[in-house]
Structures are given as C-alpha cells and as structure tokens.
Design an enzyme around this catalytic site. Structure first.
Site, PDB file in Angstrom:
ATOM      1  N   GLY A   1     -12.570  79.546  57.324  1.00 30.17           N
ATOM      2  CA  GLY A   1     -13.245  80.136  56.804  1.00 30.17           C
ATOM      3  C   GLY A   1     -12.832  77.402  56.685  1.00 30.17           C
TER       4      GLY A   1
ATOM      5  N   GLU B   1     -20.233  81.197  56.151  1.00 30.89           N
ATOM      6  CA  GLU B   1     -20.496  82.261  55.896  1.00 30.89           C
ATOM      7  C   GLU B   1     -19.325  83.208  55.619  1.00 30.89           C
ATOM      8  OE1 GLU B   1     -21.004  85.409  55.303  1.00 30.89           O
ATOM      9  OE2 GLU B   1     -22.871  86.062  56.653  1.00 30.89           O
TER      10      GLU B   1
ATOM     11  N   GLY C   1     -16.947  83.935  59.076  1.00 25.45           N
ATOM     12  CA  GLY C   1     -15.433  85.523  59.266  1.00 25.45           C
ATOM     13  C   GLY C   1     -15.212  85.171  58.336  1.00 25.45           C
ATOM     14  N   SER C   2     -13.616  84.889  58.728  1.00 32.13           N
ATOM     15  CA  SER C   2     -12.645  84.831  57.180  1.00 32.13           C
ATOM     16  C   SER C   2     -12.472  83.085  56.248  1.00 32.13           C
ATOM     17  CB  SER C   2     -11.534  85.017  57.307  1.00 32.13           C
ATOM     18  OG  SER C   2     -10.814  84.621  58.492  1.00 32.13           O
ATOM     19  N   THR C   3     -11.953  84.206  55.016  1.00 33.54           N
ATOM     20  CA  THR C   3     -12.505  82.353  54.048  1.00 33.54           C
ATOM     21  C   THR C   3     -10.704  82.000  54.402  1.00 33.54           C
ATOM     22  OG1 THR C   3     -13.231  83.801  52.119  1.00 33.54           O
ATOM     23  CG2 THR C   3     -11.735  81.974  51.421  1.00 33.54           C
ATOM     24  N   GLU C   4      -9.963  82.704  55.087  1.00 34.26           N
ATOM     25  CA  GLU C   4      -8.876  81.153  55.663  1.00 34.26           C
ATOM     26  C   GLU C   4      -8.833  80.258  56.716  1.00 34.26           C
ATOM     27  OE1 GLU C   4      -6.459  84.226  56.815  1.00 34.26           O
ATOM     28  OE2 GLU C   4      -4.233  82.791  57.520  1.00 34.26           O
TER      29      GLU C   4
ATOM     30  N   GLU D   1     -10.280  90.943  50.653  1.00 29.80           N
ATOM     31  CA  GLU D   1     -11.652  91.566  51.277  1.00 29.80           C
ATOM     32  C   GLU D   1     -10.486  92.839  52.520  1.00 29.80           C
ATOM     33  OE1 GLU D   1     -13.468  89.367  54.431  1.00 29.80           O
ATOM     34  OE2 GLU D   1     -15.135  90.182  53.916  1.00 29.80           O
TER      35      GLU D   1
ATOM     36  N   LYS E   1     -19.838  80.036  70.157  1.00 29.10           N
ATOM     37  CA  LYS E   1     -18.623  80.528  70.815  1.00 29.10           C
ATOM     38  C   LYS E   1     -18.481  82.139  69.605  1.00 29.10           C
ATOM     39  CE  LYS E   1     -14.709  81.269  69.230  1.00 29.10           C
ATOM     40  NZ  LYS E   1     -13.768  82.513  69.516  1.00 29.10           N
TER      41      LYS E   1
ATOM     42  N   CYS F   1     -19.056  91.565  55.480  1.00 24.86           N
ATOM     43  CA  CYS F   1     -19.201  90.861  54.609  1.00 24.86           C
ATOM     44  C   CYS F   1     -19.924  91.115  53.373  1.00 24.86           C
ATOM     45  CB  CYS F   1     -19.225  89.057  55.275  1.00 24.86           C
ATOM     46  SG  CYS F   1     -20.876  88.791  55.399  1.00 24.86           S
TER      47      CYS F   1
END
Ligand code: NAI
Ligand code: MG
Length: 495
Positions: free
Chosen positions: A238, A255, A233-236, A390, A181, A289
């Site tokens: 993830g 990642e 993508g974002s830690t959120e 970030e 995706k 990143c």
C-alpha cells in the site's frame, strides 16, 4: 469436472473490451487449489503492455459511451449485475472455494454479500448530487461531481469476488470505467463474473488484467490515464502504491492490514464474547484485515474464558472446504502457510506459549493442502512481534489485563487501527472505550458485522479513505465548480 462440479477452462486470458485477450508476452502462470495442490488453470501473466491496452480500451469506452450513460441507466445495470451474481451464486461460490480454499458456506455468503453491495450502489447512483454555493454579486455557482474516467483497482485474495464488488460497484455507480487486477492467487471468480456479465455491462466498462503485483499491478498504478487507484492488501505494498501514484498525482484509497483488539470486560456476556472471538479470528482461517487477532481478557474472567475458548477451538473441524461439515479450510497458498507457521515459531521464541494448535495438521489427507491448525498463543506481551505484526492466519494472541488505562494504551499500541471489539454490559464503559480506541470500525457486543452505508476503513497505517459507504462515491468522483455571471454587465478590472 472436479470435485466441486464446476467446469473450468484450461487457460484464462485478460478480459479487455469484452473480449478474451492473451498477454502480449504470451506468458502465463498457474493457479492452484490450496486444499489439494491440484492445478486449476493457466492464467495470462500481464505486464505494462497489457495494462496499457486495457486502460486505452477503458478510456475509449468512457469517452464514447459510458460517460453519456445517465445515472438511472447505470443504476439499472448495477441491479442487473446483482441479479447475475445471485442467479449464478452456486457456481461462483464453487469457483471461489476451489481457487481460495475457503469453506463453501463462506463462499456462498461472499456471493450473497457481493450482490447486496451492487444493489446498494445501484440505488445510490441516482442520489449522487452536486450542490450550489451562495456567492457574491449576481452570480450562480454550482458544483458537479464528475467521474475520474478510468480507475485502477487492485484486489486481494482473501475475499476475491467480494472485494472486487466493494470496488467495482461504487466506481461504476459514479460513472467510471475500470481496469481491475485480481490477486495472482485467486483470479478465477472475477473472470467468470465478467463472462456472465457480457450481455449486461457494455464492452470496455469493466476490464480485467491478470498477473503479479510488480508486473501487472505497478504499471496500472503508474499509468498516466489512471487518475484514481483503489488498493486492498498489505501495508507494505500500500505504501508503494501511494508513492507510485504520486508520479501522476493520482488519487488513492488504501484498505490495508490490521491488528485489531477484542476487549473482554469482566461483566461481559461471556458466551456471546466467546462466539465473537472465535468468529473474529477463525473465519476465513483468520485471513481477514478485520481479524480480531489480539484478545484482551480481564484477569477476573481469564481462566474461565480460556478454558471454554480452548475447548471450542479444538472442536473446529478443519479440512476439505467443499464438505458441508468443514468449518475451516486451508490458507490460500503454501507461501501464506509458511508465513503463518513462521510467526507461530517466532511467537514461541519470544516467550509466548501455544495452548492449542501451532502447526500444520498431522492428518495425511491434509498434508497436500496449505492447512494451519487453529492456534491460540498465551503469555503474549504487546511488544512481541506476534502482537505487533499482522499474521493473517488462524492465530489468536491472548493478553491478560487488569488496569483499564494500561489495557487501552496497549490496545492502541500498534501501527494499525482498523477494527476493534468491545464486550461489556456497561453501556457507559462501551461508549467511552469506543471513543478512546484508535480504530475505524468498532463493534460492541458483536464482531465482523458490516452494513452497506457504514464507512469501512482504517485509522493510522490501516489505510486511507473508506469503502462501502455512500461517501465512497466521493472517492470515485472529482468536483467541478462552475461560476456564472447573471448580471450581463462586463466587469472591468483594467481601466
Ligand atoms: P500484497 O499486498 O502483496 O497483495 C495484494 C494485491 O496487491 C495483489 O493483487 C497483488 O498482486 C498486488 N500487488 C503486489 N505488489 C504490488 C505492487 N508493487 N504494485 C501494485 N500491486 C501490487 O499481499 P500478499 O503478498 O498477497 O500478502 C501479504 C500480506 O499482506 C498478508 O499476509 C496480509 O498480512 C496482508 N494482506 C492484507 C489484506 C487485507 O485484506 N488488508 C489482503 C491480502 C494481504
Ligand atoms: Mg505480495
């Protein structure tokens, strides 16, 4: 035809089983050029039923053909993919620049790196070996590394085709079929690549479902036939992906974000450090990143360094990414532009000072686009939000240091641990600092240099697992142990 001279279709669909497939719902979304706001195309908005169709198709392709394709043949296909990217790199780069806004020069480099990535894993496919284990008695024990079957891959918008390559290449080399995706902001380059690969990659081996994260990404993560998810993508998000993968006890690699320090010692080659700092924060308009977003400058060289840094930052030419002289394009979307400008405003409220930039450029030509000026914030304290979160834009936070221990504590004093840059002529100092930094990828006297074969990934909340390395193939396989009796005598337990 548009300014960049590529012909785009009006409408793009999912790519499933080698065919273009519309969303079951019939819904679409728009993808726009962030430099101008111009509509580029309508794209199919996928949901769970499209994901299900793609996963079933991938599973069939895996069972009936791809799982029987030997490593040598897979490797050859990967070499051909590299070739296709190289032969079409100009068109793919133009599409990337239209959809993402990055300068053409950067898009061209992305295509070069993507083809190299496929070549690395093309060669690796035949080197992925199992092992034998010494065991007791007259027995043979061996371990096979087998593909998962169908893997789900969720791609970000900052390096759309390159991040797809980082994920597709090892997955295919290890023998998996893929449902990928792309990010909703930048779906076009990977769709065009699929089209170009139709004579190279067997049908159903690579499938693409386009759409938004919650509607198309989440069902992929939760699909019972998907046993491995790779996400960037974002830690959120993830964190959500990891929790959702638990439903089917699926394997995940993530990642995620970073807030990487660039540490300049007083004895550093300051000209080299200056180049590395500029590259680390303004390449891809800071949307990486690995961005070196916190600059730790030693007080002895602080003023001299800042003076040069400001002068060079002012000279960065921001504008139309299709023009050869452009060094920094727009951010990927209006949303990202707002987010980044919001952080700058917050930084100022928290007590930071804007030395350069700080806003959207005033040039009326650039007003239509999602531009943010290259920005330097000074007087930053490590506990400010702008030093902790970030920003993912062209915003450098500068911190002054004099005590080594305190500086190191602050460099490590964020939830992230992706990259770090160390600038010094003292080798002992460099290696000692590298050991003490909590980060997964460290550069000494350079920045943003990657090597296929070298594991890329984060400590702490920057992720789990590694990409680019040979061992990435292990993430795309599961182990099967086989234990054989060689004695020919029945072993009796119950007498
Ligand atoms: P995001 O994490 O929402 O998007 C990344 C990918 O995940 C996209 O393909 C998106 O469609 C998908 N996604 C979103 N929600 C999902 C869900 N619930 N389940 C499955 N997939 C989902 O990132 P976004 O919103 O585009 O950017 C926000 C921030 O994330 C950026 O400002 C940046 O800080 C960070 N980011 C970091 C990246 C990196 O390279 N580590 C890349 C992109 C964003
Ligand atoms: Mg999002």
């Amino acid at each position: 035809m548009n300014a960049a001279n590529v012909s785009l279709k009006e409408k793009y669909s999912h790519f499933i089983g080698g065919e273009w497939v519309e969303s079951a719902s019939g819904r679409t979304f728009e993808t726009r050029n962030p430099a101008t706001g111009e509509l580029l195309a309508q794209v199919a908005a996928g949901d769970a039923s499209d994901v299900d169709r793609a996963v079933e198709t991938a599973w069939q392709a895996f069972r009936t053909s791809w799982s029987r394709t030997d490593a040598n043949a897979r490797g050859k296909i990967l070499y051909q993919i590299a070739e296709v990217i190289r032969n079409n790199s100009e068109e793919l780069a133009q599409i990337e620049t239209l959809d993402n806004g990055k300068p053409l020069m950067e898009s061209r480099l992305d295509m070069y790196l993507a083809s190299e990535c496929f070549e690395y894993y093309a060669g690796a496919a035949t080197k992925l070996e199992g092992k034998t284990v010494p065991v007791f008695g007259e027995r043979l024990d061996y371990v096979l590394r087998e593909p998962w079957g169908v893997v789900g891959q969720i791609i970000p918008w900052n390096f759309p085709l390159l991040m797809a390559a980082w994920k597709l290449a090892p997955a295919l080399a290890a023998g998996n079929c893929v449902v990928l995706k792309p990010a909703e902001q930048t779906p076009l380059s990977v769709l065009r690549l699929c089209e170009l690969l139709s004579d190279v990659v067997p049908q159903g081996v690579i499938n693409v479902v386009t759409g938004f994260g919650p509607e198309a990404g989440a069902p992929l993560v939760k699909h019972p036939k998907v046993k491995k998810i790779a996400f960037t993508g974002s830690t959120e998000v993830g964190r959500e992906v990891m929790a959702a993968a638990a439903v089917n006890v699926a394997d995940v690699t993530l990642e995620l974000g970073g807030k990487s320090p660039q540490i300049v010692f007083p004895d550093a080659d300051l000209d080299a450090a200056l180049e590395g700092v500029l590259l680390g924060i303004f390449y891809n308009a800071g949307q990486q990143c690995s961005a070196g977003s916190r600059l730790f400058l030693h007080e002895d060289i602080y003023d001299a360094f800042i003076e040069k840094l400001v002068e060079r930052t002012r000279r960065i030419s921001v504008g139309d990414p299709t023009k050869p002289e452009t060094q920094m394009g727009p951010l990927v979307s209006r949303e990202q532009q707002k987010r980044v400008l919001g952080y700058i405003e917050l930084g100022v409220k928290e007590g930071a000072r804007v030395l350069v930039g700080g806003q959207a450029p005033e040039d009326p030509e650039l007003r239509r686009g999602c531009y943010v000026e290259p920005t330097i914030l000074v007087d930053v304290q490590n506990d400010m939000t702008v030093a902790q979160e970030e920003i993912f834009g062209p915003v450098l936070c500068v911190l002054r240091w004099n005590d080594y221990g305190t500086m190191l504590e602050q460099a490590n004093g964020v939830p992230y641990g992706l990259c770090a840059g160390i600038w010094t002529r003292d080798l002992l100092q460099a290696h000692k600092t590298a050991q003490r930094l909590e980060a997964g990828y460290i550069w000494i006297n350079q920045y943003d240099v990657y090597a296929y074969g070298a594991p890329f990934g984060g400590y702490k909340q920057s992720g789990v697992g590694r990409e680019l390395a040979f061992e990435t193939l292990y993430h795309y396989t599961q182990q099967k142990n086989v234990n054989i009796d060689l004695s020919g005598k029945p072993s009796r337990w119950f007498r």
